[in-house]
Design an enzyme around this catalytic site. Sequence first.
Site, PDB file in Angstrom:
ATOM      1  N   GLU A   1      18.784   4.412  37.711  1.00 33.64           N
ATOM      2  CA  GLU A   1      19.347   4.864  36.428  1.00 33.64           C
ATOM      3  C   GLU A   1      19.896   6.280  36.549  1.00 33.64           C
ATOM      4  OE1 GLU A   1      15.983   4.120  33.946  1.00 33.64           O
ATOM      5  OE2 GLU A   1      16.678   2.110  33.397  1.00 33.64           O
TER       6      GLU A   1
ATOM      7  N   THR B   1       9.733   1.503  24.100  1.00 33.99           N
ATOM      8  CA  THR B   1       8.777   0.400  23.975  1.00 33.99           C
ATOM      9  C   THR B   1       8.825  -0.117  22.547  1.00 33.99           C
ATOM     10  OG1 THR B   1       7.326   1.287  25.658  1.00 33.99           O
ATOM     11  CG2 THR B   1       6.343  -0.198  24.056  1.00 33.99           C
TER      12      THR B   1
ATOM     13  N   ASN C   1      16.610   6.766  29.375  1.00 34.17           N
ATOM     14  CA  ASN C   1      15.225   6.431  29.061  1.00 34.17           C
ATOM     15  C   ASN C   1      14.729   7.018  27.749  1.00 34.17           C
ATOM     16  OD1 ASN C   1      13.948   4.718  31.247  1.00 34.17           O
ATOM     17  ND2 ASN C   1      15.180   6.196  32.389  1.00 34.17           N
TER      18      ASN C   1
ATOM     19  N   THR D   1      11.422  -1.797  36.284  1.00 33.58           N
ATOM     20  CA  THR D   1      10.813  -2.934  36.971  1.00 33.58           C
ATOM     21  C   THR D   1      11.737  -3.470  38.048  1.00 33.58           C
ATOM     22  OG1 THR D   1       9.574  -3.619  35.029  1.00 33.58           O
ATOM     23  CG2 THR D   1      10.006  -5.311  36.674  1.00 33.58           C
TER      24      THR D   1
END
Lengths: 213, 220
Positions: free
Chosen positions: B88, B220, B215, B1
């Site tokens: 990243e 989540t 990642n 984001t």
Amino acid sequence: ASSSVEESLKYVPAAPILLPEGPWTQIPGGVTAANGFKAAGMYGGLRAKGEKPDLALVTCDVDAIAAGAFTRNVVAAAPVIYCKHTLDKSQTARAVLINAGQANAATGDAGYQDVIECASAVAKLLQLRLEEVLIESTGVIGQRIKKDALLNSLPRLVSLLSSNVEGADSAAVAITTTDLVRKTVAVETEVGGRQVRIGGMAKGSGMIHPNMA
Amino acid sequence: TMLGVITTDALVTSDIWRKMVQIAVNRSFNQITVDGDTSTNDTVIALASGVSGSSRISSLESHEAKQLQACLDAVMQGLAKSVAWDGEGATCLIEVTVTGATSEAEAAKIARSVASSSLVKAAVYGRDPNWGRIACAVGYAGTPFHLNELQISLGDILLMDGGQPLPFDRAAASAHLWMAGETHGTVEILVTVGKGQGSGKAWGCDLSYDYVKINAEYTT
């Protein structure tokens, strides 16, 4: 407050300056460089790990003309929907509250209610109208904001508001997630014969392919 | 984001400020990419306090509006480039400049196509001056151009001209990439697609093993 700022800056060093060249001068400060603005950042207990600051507030002393650009992702987070509605109704704003830790995206009606409660709390503390408060969130998708931690932190966050560089820097740290550097910049230029300042802060490291309108 | 907050003490009307912010966003944050994933939360809020004492800007065509727009573009581009630089797992920033397009929008589209290409990004991480992958990403951007006008450079090193691959110093081109990677600097990719007046830039970063590692662990 001073020690809190020093504490926050140790977590995330400053980004290299990548400002294009032009008829402007880079000056210290980020969001607080322009006259009329204050900012603060602090740890409010929202992050899953560590004690890096995770709550930022930017305020304006007067009614600021407000604009927003928002993701065009149809699955928009609750704060995005809230801000779009708010800016549809109001041309001005006085405060922007930002949290890191939870994105409050894909959280349904409950997530939207969380945004309303957080904005209302800020409005009450700063004696503003609800539509003068905007909200941004970043962090893990699918998780609601740790609302109690956020609401409990707001009085201290407001008390830390400052118009100096440290206020801007601590806010820039507080909005980071996986960022390795804090992104903050300010410039001064002449517009119509008067000195005008523009500053800003940003965050972002992954899930980056913006398509905002 | 990506999130952003922009502040200014310039005095500007609401409709003009909103237009200026969208223009600046299109020239900055909407021209960066790290991984091709558009977030649910991307937001830029821009506030203008108006307390500088400057005259009110109420027309996009005024000289004052153009001065403020240029400065707003610069601030947002500075921040946007920092985001791409900090992608990243990245070891360097990739800056893609496209000239010769029929419009700014077309040039911007091509530039972002190159900056978004996973194969270009992986090649940069591999310090491989892979002009073919760059040409490919230019080609599928969705903007028509004459292939015989395509020119591609990596920094100062011309890799392709008139649509034809050129003999080039591969070691020097690779060294340009190595240097950028070692110093977390900038790799410059320059593309010309014709003789039009449209130019645009996009920014990305290389794609490393660390991107997957970060990642795979951020769930989540």
